[in-house]
Write a protein that holds these residues in place. Structure first.
Motif, short mmCIF file in Angstrom:
data_model
loop_
_atom_site.label_atom_id
_atom_site.label_comp_id
_atom_site.label_asym_id
_atom_site.label_seq_id
_atom_site.Cartn_x
_atom_site.Cartn_y
_atom_site.Cartn_z
N GLY A 126 0.83 -1.20 0.00
CA GLY A 126 0.00 0.00 0.00
C GLY A 126 0.86 1.24 0.00
O GLY A 126 2.10 1.16 0.07
N TRP A 127 0.22 2.41 -0.09
CA TRP A 127 0.92 3.69 -0.07
C TRP A 127 0.11 4.63 0.81
O TRP A 127 -1.06 4.88 0.54
N CYS A 128 0.73 5.14 1.87
CA CYS A 128 0.03 5.99 2.84
C CYS A 128 -0.24 7.38 2.26
O CYS A 128 0.69 8.05 1.79
N ASP A 129 -1.51 7.82 2.33
CA ASP A 129 -1.86 9.16 1.86
C ASP A 129 -2.52 9.98 2.97
O ASP A 129 -3.22 10.95 2.71
N LEU B 131 -0.15 -3.64 4.16
CA LEU B 131 -1.57 -3.72 4.48
C LEU B 131 -1.84 -4.98 5.31
O LEU B 131 -1.15 -5.97 5.13
N PRO B 132 -2.82 -4.93 6.19
CA PRO B 132 -3.70 -3.80 6.46
C PRO B 132 -2.95 -2.68 7.17
O PRO B 132 -2.03 -2.93 7.93
N TYR B 133 -3.37 -1.45 6.90
CA TYR B 133 -2.76 -0.27 7.51
C TYR B 133 -3.86 0.56 8.14
O TYR B 133 -4.92 0.73 7.52
N PRO B 134 -3.64 1.11 9.34
CA PRO B 134 -4.74 1.73 10.08
C PRO B 134 -5.23 3.08 9.56
O PRO B 134 -6.36 3.46 9.84
N THR B 135 -4.41 3.82 8.82
CA THR B 135 -4.87 5.13 8.32
C THR B 135 -5.08 5.07 6.81
O THR B 135 -4.84 4.06 6.17
N SER B 136 -5.50 6.19 6.24
CA SER B 136 -5.81 6.26 4.82
C SER B 136 -4.60 5.85 3.97
O SER B 136 -3.46 6.25 4.23
N HIS B 137 -4.89 5.03 2.97
CA HIS B 137 -3.83 4.52 2.10
C HIS B 137 -4.42 4.12 0.76
O HIS B 137 -5.63 4.00 0.60
N GLU B 138 -3.53 3.93 -0.17
CA GLU B 138 -3.90 3.43 -1.49
C GLU B 138 -3.40 2.00 -1.61
O GLU B 138 -2.28 1.70 -1.18
#
Length: 182
Positions: A89-92, A105-112
């Motif tokens: 993923g990529w954090c945005d 992933l899974p990642y807790p904040t907004s990501h692509e």
């Protein structure tokens, strides 16, 4: 696969198509190809979520490819191309410590999600936009990737047809810059 023959092209130029602010013409040495730009065109004041492609010089750092869609291995390139898997993923999220960075992933904040269902990231080159240091809200995930059919706008990236990407990758290297004009 690595491409070593000849000197890589140092500068790619992108100019907006007249009357079409979300499309551009990309000049790569002798090639001129159509490209998709951000949904709000280009901007000198790029902000997270504004849908604009940043005006200025971007350097390509490295790339990714979908190994599951490329049975013969990575496309010919002078760059290190890492295979994308389902956990990439990529954090945005501007307030996150990993803003504008790859994450698992899974990642807790907004990501692509990098392993997309569409083919946009079958080849995805990472630019240095807002990387060192990453400044909150200045924009993230400004990639050079595959365009959707018909060249609809991106969220701020630069995108070309799959055949154009295949022709461009062997011509460029880690010192290549993409200059986006007004």
């Amino acid at each position: 696969m690595q491409c070593k023959a000849g000197k890589p092209i140092g500068l790619i130029e992108v100019r907006r198509r007249p009357g079409k602010p979300t499309e551009g013409l990309m000049t790569v040495g002798p090639l001129v190809v159509r490209c998709a730009l951000g949904r709000t065109g280009t901007s000198m004041l790029k902000r997270e979520g504004d849908g604009a492609t940043p005006i200025g010089d971007l350097r390509l750092l490295h790339g990714y490819f979908r190994a599951d869609r490329s049975p013969s291995g990575p496309p010919g390139s002078r760059f290190r191309l890492a295979p994308i898997d389902a956990r990439d993923g990529w954090c945005d999220a501007p307030g996150d410590r990993n803003y504008n960075r790859p994450v698992r992933l899974p990642y807790p904040t907004s990501h692509e999600r990098m392993a997309r269902q569409d083919r946009l990231y079958d080849v995805c080159m990472v630019s240095d936009w807002n990387m060192r240091p990453a400044i909150r809200n200045r924009g993230s995930a400004i990639f050079f990737h595959i365009a959707r059919p018909g060249f609809p706008p991106t969220e701020g990236c630069i995108a070309v047809a799959p055949l154009a990407m295949a022709r461009i990758l062997p011509l460029i290297g880690p010192r290549t810059r993409i200059r986006i004009h007004r």
